[in-house]
Design a protein around this motif. Structure first.
Motif, PDB file in Angstrom:
ATOM      1  N   MET A   1       0.861  -1.177   0.000  1.00  0.00           N
ATOM      2  CA  MET A   1       0.000   0.000   0.000  1.00  0.00           C
ATOM      3  C   MET A   1       0.904   1.235   0.000  1.00  0.00           C
ATOM      4  O   MET A   1       1.686   1.425   0.909  1.00  0.00           O
ATOM      5  CB  MET A   1      -0.914  -0.017   1.228  1.00  0.00           C
ATOM      6  CG  MET A   1      -1.833   1.178   1.302  1.00  0.00           C
ATOM      7  SD  MET A   1      -2.897   1.184   2.733  1.00  0.00           S
ATOM      8  CE  MET A   1      -4.362   0.508   2.030  1.00  0.00           C
ATOM      9  N   ASP A   2       0.740   2.063  -1.000  1.00  0.00           N
ATOM     10  CA  ASP A   2       1.535   3.285  -1.043  1.00  0.00           C
ATOM     11  C   ASP A   2       0.663   4.500  -0.717  1.00  0.00           C
ATOM     12  O   ASP A   2      -0.516   4.374  -0.389  1.00  0.00           O
ATOM     13  CB  ASP A   2       2.221   3.443  -2.411  1.00  0.00           C
ATOM     14  CG  ASP A   2       1.239   3.564  -3.560  1.00  0.00           C
ATOM     15  OD1 ASP A   2       0.045   3.333  -3.337  1.00  0.00           O
ATOM     16  OD2 ASP A   2       1.685   3.899  -4.682  1.00  0.00           O
ATOM     17  N   ILE A   3       1.243   5.677  -0.814  1.00  0.00           N
ATOM     18  CA  ILE A   3       0.565   6.911  -0.409  1.00  0.00           C
ATOM     19  C   ILE A   3      -0.664   7.195  -1.278  1.00  0.00           C
ATOM     20  O   ILE A   3      -1.658   7.731  -0.800  1.00  0.00           O
ATOM     21  CB  ILE A   3       1.550   8.103  -0.412  1.00  0.00           C
ATOM     22  CG1 ILE A   3       0.916   9.347   0.234  1.00  0.00           C
ATOM     23  CG2 ILE A   3       2.001   8.428  -1.818  1.00  0.00           C
ATOM     24  CD1 ILE A   3       0.734   9.218   1.696  1.00  0.00           C
ATOM     25  N   LEU A   9      -8.296   6.098  -0.485  1.00  0.00           N
ATOM     26  CA  LEU A   9      -9.138   5.612   0.603  1.00  0.00           C
ATOM     27  C   LEU A   9      -9.675   6.771   1.443  1.00  0.00           C
ATOM     28  O   LEU A   9     -10.855   6.773   1.830  1.00  0.00           O
ATOM     29  CB  LEU A   9      -8.342   4.636   1.478  1.00  0.00           C
ATOM     30  CG  LEU A   9      -9.102   3.928   2.584  1.00  0.00           C
ATOM     31  CD1 LEU A   9     -10.221   3.080   1.997  1.00  0.00           C
ATOM     32  CD2 LEU A   9      -8.156   3.066   3.381  1.00  0.00           C
ATOM     33  N   ALA A  10      -8.836   7.767   1.699  1.00  0.00           N
ATOM     34  CA  ALA A  10      -9.280   8.940   2.456  1.00  0.00           C
ATOM     35  C   ALA A  10     -10.349   9.710   1.680  1.00  0.00           C
ATOM     36  O   ALA A  10     -11.327  10.202   2.267  1.00  0.00           O
ATOM     37  CB  ALA A  10      -8.101   9.846   2.768  1.00  0.00           C
ATOM     38  N   THR A  11     -10.198   9.809   0.374  1.00  0.00           N
ATOM     39  CA  THR A  11     -11.184  10.508  -0.447  1.00  0.00           C
ATOM     40  C   THR A  11     -12.525   9.781  -0.423  1.00  0.00           C
ATOM     41  O   THR A  11     -13.584  10.406  -0.260  1.00  0.00           O
ATOM     42  CB  THR A  11     -10.683  10.629  -1.903  1.00  0.00           C
ATOM     43  OG1 THR A  11      -9.454  11.361  -1.903  1.00  0.00           O
ATOM     44  CG2 THR A  11     -11.694  11.336  -2.776  1.00  0.00           C
TER      45      THR A  11
END
Length: 59
Positions: A1-3, A9-11
Motif C-alpha cells: 500500500m503506497d501513499i 481511501l481517504a477521499t
C-alpha cells in the motif's frame, strides 16, 4: 500500500461521510426538530418587545 492508495481511501471515506451528513440533514424524520430549532431565537422574546408589539397592534 503506497501513499496514493491511502489518499484514494481517504477521499472515498470523506465522500461517504459527506453523503451520510446530507442524507441525515434532509431526512424527513429530522424536519420537525430542525423547524423547532429554527424558531428558538423567537421563543424568548423580551417582555418589553411584547408590550410594544401589543401597543402597536391596538393603535
Amino acid at each position: 500500500m503506497d501513499i496514493n492508495d491511502l489518499r484514494g481511501l481517504a477521499t472515498v471515506t470523506t465522500m461517504i461521510g459527506f453523503i451520510a451528513v446530507v442524507v441525515w440533514a434532509y431526512s424527513s424524520k429530522r424536519k420537525s426538530s430542525f423547524d423547532e430549532a429554527a424558531n428558538l431565537p423567537f421563543a424568548d422574546e423580551p417582555e418589553s418587545a411584547k408590550k410594544n408589539t401589543e401597543k402597536q397592534d391596538n393603535e
